[in-house]
Design a protein around this motif. Structure first.
Motif, PDB file in Angstrom:
ATOM      1  N   GLY A 135       0.824  -1.210   0.000  1.00 13.16           N
ATOM      2  CA  GLY A 135       0.000   0.000   0.000  1.00 13.16           C
ATOM      3  C   GLY A 135       0.854   1.254   0.000  1.00 13.16           C
ATOM      4  N   ASP A 136       2.097   1.122   0.459  1.00 11.81           N
ATOM      5  CA  ASP A 136       3.036   2.247   0.473  1.00 11.81           C
ATOM      6  C   ASP A 136       4.084   2.160  -0.629  1.00 11.81           C
ATOM      7  OD1 ASP A 136       2.060   3.629   2.688  1.00 11.81           O
ATOM      8  OD2 ASP A 136       3.284   2.497   4.103  1.00 11.81           O
ATOM      9  N   ALA A 147      -1.645  -3.558  -5.121  1.00 14.68           N
ATOM     10  CA  ALA A 147      -1.187  -2.312  -4.504  1.00 14.68           C
ATOM     11  C   ALA A 147      -2.340  -1.330  -4.357  1.00 14.68           C
ATOM     12  CB  ALA A 147      -0.061  -1.702  -5.341  1.00 14.68           C
ATOM     13  N   LYS A 150      -4.612  -2.339  -1.460  1.00 16.02           N
ATOM     14  CA  LYS A 150      -4.067  -2.135  -0.112  1.00 16.02           C
ATOM     15  C   LYS A 150      -3.914  -0.645   0.202  1.00 16.02           C
ATOM     16  CE  LYS A 150      -3.869  -6.516   1.012  1.00 16.02           C
ATOM     17  NZ  LYS A 150      -4.735  -7.078   2.067  1.00 16.02           N
ATOM     18  N   SER A 151      -3.647   0.185  -0.827  1.00 16.62           N
ATOM     19  CA  SER A 151      -3.647   1.646  -0.595  1.00 16.62           C
ATOM     20  C   SER A 151      -5.043   2.126  -0.220  1.00 16.62           C
ATOM     21  CB  SER A 151      -3.237   2.412  -1.851  1.00 16.62           C
ATOM     22  OG  SER A 151      -1.997   2.020  -2.313  1.00 16.62           O
ATOM     23  N   GLN A 154      -5.994   2.503   3.372  1.00 16.60           N
ATOM     24  CA  GLN A 154      -5.514   3.668   4.126  1.00 16.60           C
ATOM     25  C   GLN A 154      -6.619   4.725   4.198  1.00 16.60           C
ATOM     26  OE1 GLN A 154      -1.786   4.832   2.290  1.00 16.60           O
ATOM     27  NE2 GLN A 154      -0.764   2.939   2.952  1.00 16.60           N
ATOM     28  N   GLN A 175       0.204  -3.266   8.183  1.00 14.22           N
ATOM     29  CA  GLN A 175       0.793  -3.411   6.852  1.00 14.22           C
ATOM     30  C   GLN A 175       2.024  -4.318   6.918  1.00 14.22           C
ATOM     31  OE1 GLN A 175      -0.579   0.639   4.665  1.00 14.22           O
ATOM     32  NE2 GLN A 175       1.485   0.706   5.470  1.00 14.22           N
TER      33      GLN A 175
END
Ligand code: NDP
Length: 237
Positions: A135-136, A147, A150-151, A154, A175
């Motif tokens: 995510g990062d 990705a 998972k971002s 946030q 995470q």
């Protein structure tokens, strides 16, 4: 230990890997645990009998099933959403239906489960969603859908923290970096590449992730919400 002796915990996606470690941790800490599974019936049955928890078949890709299971398990003190998966490969070749299924499991289920859980959740309740270091940071091609999913978590945590904060309910994202599970075995073909990004040259263990989840769900973390908690051996540093 009975940190969660009077607590009811629901883990979505608890039959294997990180989810199973989370089930074991809460059960060992005294909680009444229910967990869901989709395909791994035998593993779920065995885990339930070993830990004294309850296994319920619920496909996280199916919104109605997710909402019904959360509602029927309520009131829940702690909701953990762990179910999730990745699709690897050339974005131009990937099946759009499979990509949409990934979004349903990795993004829609955490949203709907969180909102449904809070309808009955008492003051001081906890929501923890398993995101990813991806995510990062996404240092390789072929995993954009993962990705993205998972971002998105946030934003989920930042937004719902505002909605539920007045009731003392927290929501946090854990995470992980590479963790040794069926989905990412420590002896898999990507091992050396992944370790090359890391300060600690090893995969993490599922129980190390479960320990962070337990802390976020416990009494010491009452002022922690709307935040991302990375456990990755410095993969993203
Ligand atoms: P595993 O593939 O080992 O286990 C996945 C678990 O999720 C299983 O219990 C599986 O249940 C459940 N699950 C998957 N799809 C569904 C579904 N549609 N409905 C209900 N349950 C489902 O994965 P990990 O333990 O490695 O991963 C767990 C979480 O951690 C995921 O969200 C993943 O993205 C995240 N993560 C993992 C990392 C890693 O390196 N391992 C790194 C960063 C994040 P069943 O078998 O019964 O279908």
């Amino acid at each position: 230990m009975a940190t969660f002796g009077d607590k009811t915990v629901l883990v979505l996606g608890g039959s294997r890997g990180i989810g199973a470690a989370i089930v074991r941790r809460f059960a060992a800490d005294g909680a009444a645990v229910t967990f869901t599974y989709a395909g791994s019936k035998e593993a779920a049955k065995q885990l339930a009998s070993e830990t004294g928890s309850k296994a319920v078949r619920t496909d996280s890709a199916d919104r109605d099933q997710v909402i019904a299971t959360v509602r029927e398990s309520g009131p829940i003190d702690v909701l953990v959403v762990n179910s999730g998966f990745a699709i690897f490969g050339d974005a131009l070749d990937q099946d759009p239906d499979e990509i949409d299924r990934l979004f349903r499991v990795n993004v829609h289920a955490p949203y709907h489960a969180s909102v449904e859980a809070v309808r009955q959740m008492p003051e001081g309740g906890r929501i923890v969603v398993i995101g990813s270091v991806n995510g990062d940071r996404m240092p390789v091609p072929g995993m954009a859908s993962y990705a993205l999913s998972k971002s998105a978590l946030q934003g989920l945590a930042r937004g719902l923290a505002r909605d539920f904060g007045p009731r003392g309910i927290t929501i946090n994202i854990v995470q992980p970096g590479p963790i040794d599970t069926d989905a990412n075995p420590a002896d898999g073909p990507m091992r050396d590449l992944m370790h090359s990004f890391m300060a600690l040259k090893r995969h993490g263990r599922p129980d190390e992730v479960a320990a962070m989840v337990a802390w976020l769900a416990g009494p010491e973390a009452g002022f922690v919400t709307g935040a991302m908690h990375t456990i990755d051996g410095a993969f993203s540093a």
